[in-house]
Design a protein around this motif. Structure first.
Motif, PDB file in Angstrom:
ATOM      1  N   HIS A  97       0.934  -1.178  -0.083  1.00 52.58           N
ATOM      2  CA  HIS A  97      -0.117  -0.020  -0.114  1.00 52.58           C
ATOM      3  C   HIS A  97       0.751   1.389  -0.100  1.00 52.58           C
ATOM      4  O   HIS A  97       2.143   1.132   0.302  1.00 52.58           O
ATOM      5  N   THR A  98       0.396   2.317  -0.273  1.00 51.72           N
ATOM      6  CA  THR A  98       0.834   3.585  -0.345  1.00 51.72           C
ATOM      7  C   THR A  98       0.172   4.665   0.570  1.00 51.72           C
ATOM      8  O   THR A  98      -0.850   4.739   0.394  1.00 51.72           O
ATOM      9  N   THR A 157      -1.490  -0.662  -3.920  1.00 51.97           N
ATOM     10  CA  THR A 157      -1.270   0.173  -4.806  1.00 51.97           C
ATOM     11  C   THR A 157       0.185   0.645  -4.288  1.00 51.97           C
ATOM     12  O   THR A 157       0.373   1.098  -3.207  1.00 51.97           O
ATOM     13  N   PHE A 158       1.412   0.533  -5.172  1.00 54.67           N
ATOM     14  CA  PHE A 158       2.646   1.014  -4.830  1.00 54.67           C
ATOM     15  C   PHE A 158       3.110   2.078  -5.833  1.00 54.67           C
ATOM     16  O   PHE A 158       3.360   1.847  -6.982  1.00 54.67           O
ATOM     17  N   THR A 159       2.880   3.476  -5.324  1.00 56.51           N
ATOM     18  CA  THR A 159       3.277   4.535  -6.182  1.00 56.51           C
ATOM     19  C   THR A 159       3.910   5.540  -5.580  1.00 56.51           C
ATOM     20  O   THR A 159       3.998   5.767  -4.331  1.00 56.51           O
ATOM     21  N   SER A 216      -2.216  -9.827  10.408  1.00 59.23           N
ATOM     22  CA  SER A 216      -1.747  -9.846   8.947  1.00 59.23           C
ATOM     23  C   SER A 216      -0.196  -9.526   8.884  1.00 59.23           C
ATOM     24  O   SER A 216      -0.044  -8.665   9.906  1.00 59.23           O
ATOM     25  N   THR A 217       0.320  -9.480   7.717  1.00 57.41           N
ATOM     26  CA  THR A 217       1.544  -8.759   7.543  1.00 57.41           C
ATOM     27  C   THR A 217       1.266  -8.137   6.353  1.00 57.41           C
ATOM     28  O   THR A 217       0.995  -8.541   5.047  1.00 57.41           O
ATOM     29  N   SER A 218       1.663  -6.786   5.974  1.00 56.75           N
ATOM     30  CA  SER A 218       1.409  -5.907   4.877  1.00 56.75           C
ATOM     31  C   SER A 218       2.838  -5.057   4.861  1.00 56.75           C
ATOM     32  O   SER A 218       3.682  -4.822   5.885  1.00 56.75           O
ATOM     33  N   ALA A 219       2.980  -4.039   3.912  1.00 55.77           N
ATOM     34  CA  ALA A 219       3.894  -3.149   3.609  1.00 55.77           C
ATOM     35  C   ALA A 219       3.432  -1.916   3.103  1.00 55.77           C
ATOM     36  O   ALA A 219       2.295  -1.845   2.326  1.00 55.77           O
ATOM     37  N   ILE A 220       3.736  -0.796   3.575  1.00 53.37           N
ATOM     38  CA  ILE A 220       3.276   0.751   3.337  1.00 53.37           C
ATOM     39  C   ILE A 220       4.530   1.246   2.964  1.00 53.37           C
ATOM     40  O   ILE A 220       5.567   1.402   3.662  1.00 53.37           O
TER      41      ILE A 220
END
Length: 540
Positions: free
Chosen positions: A384-385, A399-401, A457-461
């Motif tokens: 995510h962004t 979305t990675f922007t 969960s695991t995610s990235a920002i």
């Protein structure tokens, strides 16, 4: 059920007695699979359970566990006695059989990964894994019931390189070493001397016109040593000294920090270079492992294509320990840069027990990929962004922007002269060009993070570096950390190398009602934690 760890020494089918299972379900206790069972071959037609079982808790351990230990039910499961057991169809705790059908090729791969594991155990000197959940300090048992959301910066926190500033691993290590060696700083035009504690080296009397830095003689550490100072003398890390000495000259700061060229004491220089050498040795993958073509190929498959680790081993140790304790936790990887995809591959390999080195840490637990009942899926599936402007935060989902390719948000922040207003029009780009789903506003972001924590969960920002840069790199515009409100008690910790000992600096911690949380509170209560990757490398 009663607050202590109960280990069911599984029979040949790992099925718990119905009475016990019913009691567990009635009490609502969680069921995990931490303890490995090593079986010897039994004669055909005889089923007396395992002949050799890993050592369980003693009566004294159980008694202590009833008072301070983790409140969980621990099942011994032979399904995860090794990496090569990924294709086992042994029923999981509770009688449910995970859908783990694999073909012969994958089975052979699992056996090979098991061979790599044995090799890596011998070469790396890993400490033995605990067979029962580790004990807790007195009075800390209740903390196991508090869900915890862990935020990890990426660059120079869980990896030693940094794509934002284009530095390699050794450069990152040298900068980290510079930030844990403390010295006596004598400002220019000051001749003051320092009164030191026994065993430390004092700066010379009458330092003269030029500012000086002299090592205290104390071991490297993130926090300052306990030494007495005379007025006018300050404690600086070598990193801070170089920054002050260079002023606005970024190239001089970079060169002097990494080369240690301002260290005039040969003893201090030798100590610092020695620490660099030890850290680099901890980063290296053994040549013996790389010499095996199949091992090298599997290392490359998880993102380890060079001769060094990418992610620090400590992260995997921490995750395995938390899971073994039965903690409810979630992870968010946070970065201004673009290393998320790299860590995604290695992290997911660890969770799926495909990692040739670190899968051994969870072999007694099982894969954390959703295939085992009662174990959460901890893989990174989405990036995510987080965009920020004067209207508030916008989390752009899946979305990675960095904004429009022809004029990225970061390039706007770097433009000369420095912009005096935000002209990015990011919300228009998000809605009209990206057409992405979003989470808008602080309240909605709190709800999103709460649900992320609930799901474990695991995610990235990707955080908004341009917004932080535009506001002079102050905490109020940094990586947003909204504390979660509501009746449920939760805890969050943000680990970042750019957090200072007295200033959150890069983390914007907000209360559930939106007010900025002062650094003395976010730092003092362990919400924002400064990290040094070399300390993490040297102390698994």
């Amino acid at each position: 059920i009663c607050g202590c760890s109960y280990v069911h020494e599984a029979g040949s089918n790992d099925e718990a007695p119905q009475s016990i299972r019913k009691g567990i379900e009635e009490k609502g206790a969680s069921v995990i699979a931490p303890a490995a069972v090593v079986k010897k071959e039994a004669s055909v037609g005889k089923s007396k359970g395992p002949q050799a079982v890993s050592k369980g808790p003693s009566d004294d351990d159980l008694a202590r566990g009833a008072e301070t230990g983790p409140k969980q039910v621990a099942w011994s499961s032979s399904a995860w006695t090794g990496v090569g057991a990924a294709g086992s169809t042994t029923p999981a705790p509770g009688g449910d059989s995970p859908n783990l059908d694999i073909n012969k090729k994958e089975a052979n791969r699992g056996n090979f990964l098991g061979r790599c594991k044995v090799i890596s155990n011998n070469l790396f000197g890993f400490p033995p894994l605990p067979q029962t959940p580790p004990g807790l300090p007195e009075g800390a048992a209740g903390s196991l019931t508090c869900p915890i959301l862990l935020h990890f910066d990426v660059n120079k926190t869980i990896i030693t390189s940094d794509t934002v500033s284009a530095k390699n691993s050794e450069e990152g290590v040298r900068e980290a070493v510079a930030d844990i060696y403390w010295g006596f700083y004598t400002p220019a035009s000051s001749g003051a001397t320092a009164a030191t504690s026994p065993g430390t080296l004092a700066p010379p009397a009458g330092a003269g016109e030029k500012a000086t830095w002299r090592w205290t003689g104390t071991p490297p550490h993130l926090k300052p040593p306990d030494v007495q100072l005379e007025p006018g003398i300050q404690l600086f890390t070598y990193f801070k000294y170089c920054k002050k000495n260079a002023g606005s000259d970024k190239e001089l700061f970079k060169t002097s920090t990494r080369s240690f060229q301002l260290v005039t004491d040969p003893v201090a220089l030798a100590e610092m270079e020695g620490t660099v050498a030890r850290a680099m040795q901890c980063l290296k993958l053994p040549a013996e492992l790389l010499a095996i073509p199949e091992c090298a190929e599997n290392l490359k498959a998880v993102g380890l294509s060079g001769s060094t680790y990418f992610m620090v081993p400590t992260l995997f140790y921490l995750t395995a320990r938390l899971q073994r304790q039965g903690r409810q936790f979630a992870v968010l990887f946070r970065s201004f840069g673009k290393d998320h995809l790299k860590i995604q591959g290695e992290w997911n390999a660890f969770c799926e027990m495909r990692h040739p080195i670190f899968s051994r840490l969870i072999e007694d637990i099982g894969p954390m990929d959703g295939s085992v009942p009662h174990l959460p899926d901890r893989r990174v599936k989405t990036l995510h962004t987080l965009y920020r402007d004067s209207e508030g935060p916008v989390l752009i989902l899946d979305t990675f922007t960095n904004g429009p390719e022809e004029k990225t948000w970061d390039s706007w922040a770097k433009s000369k002269p420095k912009p005096n207003e935000d002209t990015r029009q990011g919300r228009t780009f998000i809605s009209e060009v990206l057409k992405a789903k979003t989470v808008e506003g602080l309240d909605a972001l709190q709800i999103w993070m709460d649900s992320h924590l609930t799901a474990q969960s695991t995610s990235a920002i990707k955080d908004d570096w341009a917004w932080w840069q535009f506001h002079g790199e102050t905490a109020m515009a940094g990586k947003l950390l909204p504390l979660i409100g509501g009746v449920r008690l939760t805890q969050q910790i943000f680990f970042d190398d750019n957090i200072d000992l007295d200033d959150a600096r890069i983390v914007d911690c907000r209360s559930p009602t939106g007010e900025s949380v002062p650094s003395e509170i976010s730092l003092g209560q362990g919400i924002c934690v400064k990290v040094n990757p070399v300390e993490a490398l040297l102390e698994n």
